[in-house]
Design a protein around this motif. Structure first.
Motif, mmCIF file in Angstrom:
data_model
loop_
_atom_site.group_PDB
_atom_site.id
_atom_site.type_symbol
_atom_site.label_atom_id
_atom_site.label_comp_id
_atom_site.label_asym_id
_atom_site.label_seq_id
_atom_site.Cartn_x
_atom_site.Cartn_y
_atom_site.Cartn_z
ATOM 1 N N HIS A 199 0.680 14.533 -1.586
ATOM 2 C CA HIS A 199 -0.218 14.485 -2.743
ATOM 3 C C HIS A 199 -1.671 14.355 -2.328
ATOM 4 C CE1 HIS A 199 0.864 10.535 -1.445
ATOM 5 N NE2 HIS A 199 -0.001 9.949 -2.250
ATOM 6 N N MET A 200 -1.945 14.352 -1.027
ATOM 7 C CA MET A 200 -3.330 14.201 -0.575
ATOM 8 C C MET A 200 -3.791 15.484 0.104
ATOM 9 S SD MET A 200 -3.329 10.460 1.147
ATOM 10 C CE MET A 200 -2.431 9.081 0.462
ATOM 11 N N PRO B 202 2.601 7.666 -6.471
ATOM 12 C CA PRO B 202 2.027 8.965 -6.817
ATOM 13 C C PRO B 202 3.021 10.117 -6.655
ATOM 14 C CG PRO B 202 0.553 7.766 -5.358
ATOM 15 C CD PRO B 202 1.826 6.981 -5.424
ATOM 16 N N ARG C 239 0.322 3.658 -2.943
ATOM 17 C CA ARG C 239 -0.471 4.849 -2.648
ATOM 18 C C ARG C 239 0.356 6.064 -2.245
ATOM 19 N NH1 ARG C 239 -5.568 3.314 -0.243
ATOM 20 N NH2 ARG C 239 -5.880 5.553 -0.052
ATOM 21 N N ILE C 240 1.594 5.819 -1.803
ATOM 22 C CA ILE C 240 2.416 6.948 -1.364
ATOM 23 C C ILE C 240 3.584 7.171 -2.328
ATOM 24 C CG2 ILE C 240 3.764 7.943 0.534
ATOM 25 C CD1 ILE C 240 0.966 7.422 1.461
ATOM 26 N N TYR D 5 1.091 13.405 3.870
ATOM 27 C CA TYR D 5 1.226 12.906 2.503
ATOM 28 C C TYR D 5 1.028 14.086 1.550
ATOM 29 C CZ TYR D 5 0.159 8.884 5.398
ATOM 30 O OH TYR D 5 0.142 7.967 6.406
ATOM 31 N N THR E 166 0.839 -1.206 0.000
ATOM 32 C CA THR E 166 0.000 0.000 0.000
ATOM 33 C C THR E 166 0.872 1.255 0.000
ATOM 34 O OG1 THR E 166 -1.627 -1.209 1.272
ATOM 35 C CG2 THR E 166 -1.875 1.183 1.196
ATOM 36 N N PHE F 142 -6.852 8.650 5.607
ATOM 37 C CA PHE F 142 -6.024 7.549 5.094
ATOM 38 C C PHE F 142 -6.068 6.300 5.987
ATOM 39 C CE2 PHE F 142 -1.831 5.486 4.351
ATOM 40 C CZ PHE F 142 -1.960 5.237 3.010
ATOM 41 N N LEU G 285 -7.970 2.583 5.429
ATOM 42 C CA LEU G 285 -7.265 1.297 5.481
ATOM 43 C C LEU G 285 -7.949 0.341 6.451
ATOM 44 C CD1 LEU G 285 -3.541 2.437 5.415
ATOM 45 C CD2 LEU G 285 -4.849 1.396 3.574
#
Ligand SMILES: Nc1ncnc2c1ncn2[C@@H]1O[C@H](COP(=O)(O)OP(=O)(O)OP(=O)(O)O)[C@@H](O)[C@H]1O
Ligand SMILES: [Mg+2]
Lengths: 281, 352
Positions: free
Chosen positions: B90-91, A194, A190-191, B88, A186, B99, B103
């Motif tokens: 990009h979020m 991207p 996801r990190i 993060y 993940t 996040f 999960l």
């Protein structure tokens, strides 16, 4: 960059700089314009004269190319080889580079070294051994053979490129995700991925170009005209006694078009600074 | 919420360096523990072992009685706020906070509700659509806190969460963390360099040095009864004055000073000791006093001043209440109550 704003250079310096840059632009663009001119001229002679700008617009050369017996097949070959090489290259390079960047395992240094060393030899030097290998595998005249060869040449460079980028992504981000309950996969998916878009774009472009433009190996391994890639076919227009310059130039434009398109498409990902703001300190 | 026990927890890094030696503590449910100590003393290492980001080389770590040494971070149900915030990039803020919940596969509506309520509580509900790079340091800090809180973990870990903020914001966040802890009542381990943070936030402080725990106790306990000279000088600002001397009758006598012995101290006559007095416990003497010094530097703080004096071969600092302080070069006589004199063995540096 000193000060809030750099002082404008004095006019003579500025003009000098412009002149210098403009002359380089001309030197770079001149041959390209010539190719464009020849491509749109309905004849096969070499363009002469100083004027690099097209004077006539004829699509005859392109029409001839499209009508050539294997053109579409060869185009498809090129697309398949380049696309599969890119996909395989990016996927394998990403996963390998991540492992090299983040995990400590026996053979890590040796592996990185091996990748570096393979980059020191020109691809053509490997031609005969590669030919032999493909022959043994029964992959001569097969697109899969080309994909295999191109991937193996592109991947080491891509791994290096990506590892360097992954190394710059702060570990805190991954540890933070780990605390949030993310699995290793993940985190990667996801990190890391991207955040690595710029590097992946470069990698993809590089893999694509490696496969799309390559001529010598393809010409050696492919003997059936129906399995040629476009660069190999292009070379056919340059004969020993006569050269069909018009067809050659038109073909050259066709071959470079996708690369340019890809460049523009990826351009917006080629900017850095994606990780800005994530961590401070 | 949870009880956290460290039993002789030690860390030896792969290069052989022992960063933490036999760390023992029993943290009660809801307790706020602050780890302090000089740089490199093993605070982060300890925290990361509790988090599961670093393996535990020896000893046992238990959360609610269950040994978790070998559990990965996600199975420990612990949240951590990083010094770098580690958002993060990009979020958006919302995605950052959601996040962990995503999960856990929580229902979308619940995630939404939880994130919003925590965001409101932290005053960042207006920032939910922003990316980290579009926020100030203080805002990012809040998001980092929010991301931890929203998960409702059993234990909170903080590694110098405020050290990247300016002084004013740090004070504000300190108060806010205090308030949050008050209302959440979560077991917390907090690492800091800042003494004031340690003193004001902690139920108990753990003071470390070179991987060894020096003292564990309530803030005032460390202040009033430091177990050795290291703790004595580390806690309190300016630091405690330490004067080498010898026990003579009911006094400690050294070059140019003679301080009264505190009551009930286990010292024998002629023993070489260090006498400690905090600047705030030195006051101007009516007569000859315990020592006399010449004023060297005066640091005015507004309602008080710190007066640095040279007394023979020693330098001492005294706190001067009020707005008037002696001038440079002036001779001042100082004295201290026996109750405020600390005595340490000169050889072992341990409290007597
Ligand atoms: N991966 C590692 N390998 C070897 N030694 C390490 C490693 N990480 C930390 N150390 C050492 O362990 C000791 C404790 O480090 P730690 O990060 O826990 O200190 P700290 O108390 O958090 O310091 P600071 O206040 O500067 O953050 C230091 O001497 C450090 O050099
Ligand atoms: Mg640290």
């Amino acid at each position: 960059m000193s000060g809030p704003r750099d002082a404008e250079p004095k006019p003579p310096v500025r003009w000098g700089t412009h002149l210098f840059l403009a002359s380089f632009a001309v030197v770079t663009l001149f041959p390209v314009l010539w190719v464009v001119k020849m491509a749109f001229r309905p004849e096969q002679t070499f363009a002469t004269g100083l004027n690099p700008l097209p004077t006539v617009f004829s699509l005859d050369n392109f029409r001839d190319l499209f009508a050539a017996p294997h053109f579409w097949q060869q185009m498809l070959n090129s697309v398949i080889v380049a696309a599969v090489t890119t996909a395989a290259g990016v996927f394998l390079a990403c996963t390998a580079a991540y492992a090299f960047s983040r995990f400590r395992f026996p053979g890590r240094r040796a592996g990185l070294m091996a990748f570096l060393v393979t980059q020191m030899f020109p691809g053509t030097m490997m031609m005969i051994p590669l030919y032999h290998v493909l022959d043994q595998l029964g992959l001569l005249d097969h697109l899969a053979g080309l994909v295999l060869v191109y991937s193996t040449t592109a991947i080491p460079f891509c791994v290096f490129q990506l590892k360097g980028y992954f190394d710059t992504i702060p570990r805190d981000l991954e540890e933070s995700a780990l605390m949030d309950g993310a699995s290793q996969f993940t985190i990667f998916w996801r990190i890391i991925l991207p955040l690595s878009r710029p590097a992946i774009a470069v990698t993809a472009l590089f893999s694509f170009m490696t496969a799309w433009n390559e001529y010598i190996l393809a010409a050696t391994f492919m003997s059936d005209e129906a399995s040629y890639t476009l660069p190999v076919q292009l070379q056919q227009y340059v004969g020993d006694y006569t050269t069909e310059w018009g067809h050659f130039a038109a073909g050259a434009l066709l071959v470079s078009a996708p690369v340019m398109a890809l460049f523009f498409l990826l351009q917006r990902h080629l900017v850095g600074g994606l990780t800005a703001g994530g961590v401070k300190g | 919420m949870a009880r956290v026990e460290l039993e002789a927890v030690g860390k030896r890094y792969p290069n052989g360096f022992e960063a933490v030696h036999a760390f023992d503590i029993d943290i009660a449910d809801g307790e706020f523990i602050v780890l302090v100590g000089p740089s490199g003393c093993g605070k982060s290492t300890t925290l990361r072992m509790v988090a599961g980001l670093e393996t535990i080389s020896s000893g046992a770590l238990r959360i609610d009685g269950r040994r978790v040494n070998d559990l990965p971070p996600k199975a420990r149900d612990v949240a951590m706020v990083f010094q770098s915030y580690a958002l993060y990039p990009h979020m958006t803020v919302f995605e950052n906070m959601a996040f962990g919940l995503r999960l856990q596969k929580l229902p979308v509506a619940e995630i939404e509700a939880r994130v919003r309520s925590v965001a409101e509580r932290l005053g960042i509900e207006g920032l939910l659509d922003r990316k980290p790079k579009e926020m100030s340091g203080g805002q990012r800090q809040r998001v980092a806190m929010g991301r931890a809180i929203v998960r409702r973990p059993r234990v909170f870990l903080f590694d110098e969460p405020l050290s990247n903020l300016d002084a004013k914001l740090r004070l504000q966040m300190r108060v806010e963390i205090s308030r949050l802890h008050e209302s959440l009542g979560a077991t917390s381990l907090y690492v800091t360099h800042d003494q004031v943070e340690a003193m004001t936030l902690a139920d108990r402080i753990v003071l470390m040095k070179d991987g060894f725990v020096q003292q564990i106790g309530a803030p005032l306990e460390l202040y009033a009864r430091p177990v050795n000279t290291f703790v004595a000088t580390f806690v309190g600002s300016p630091s405690m004055n330490l004067l080498p001397g010898m026990v003579q009758g009911d006094r400690v006598v050294g070059a140019g000073f003679s301080l009264p012995l505190p009551a009930g101290v286990a010292a024998t006559a002629g023993q070489a000791v260090l006498a400690g007095v905090r600047p705030e416990h030195l006051r101007r003497a009516e007569g000859a006093g315990a020592l006399t010094g010449a004023v060297d530097v005066v640091e005015p703080m507004g309602n008080e001043s710190f007066v640095h004096c040279v007394a023979g071969e020693h330098r001492v600092v005294a706190r001067w209440p009020g707005f008037v302080a002696p001038a440079r070069g002036e001779a001042v006589a100082l004295e201290a109550d026996p109750a405020h004199v600390h005595l340490f063995d000169a050889a072992t540096q341990a409290r007597l």
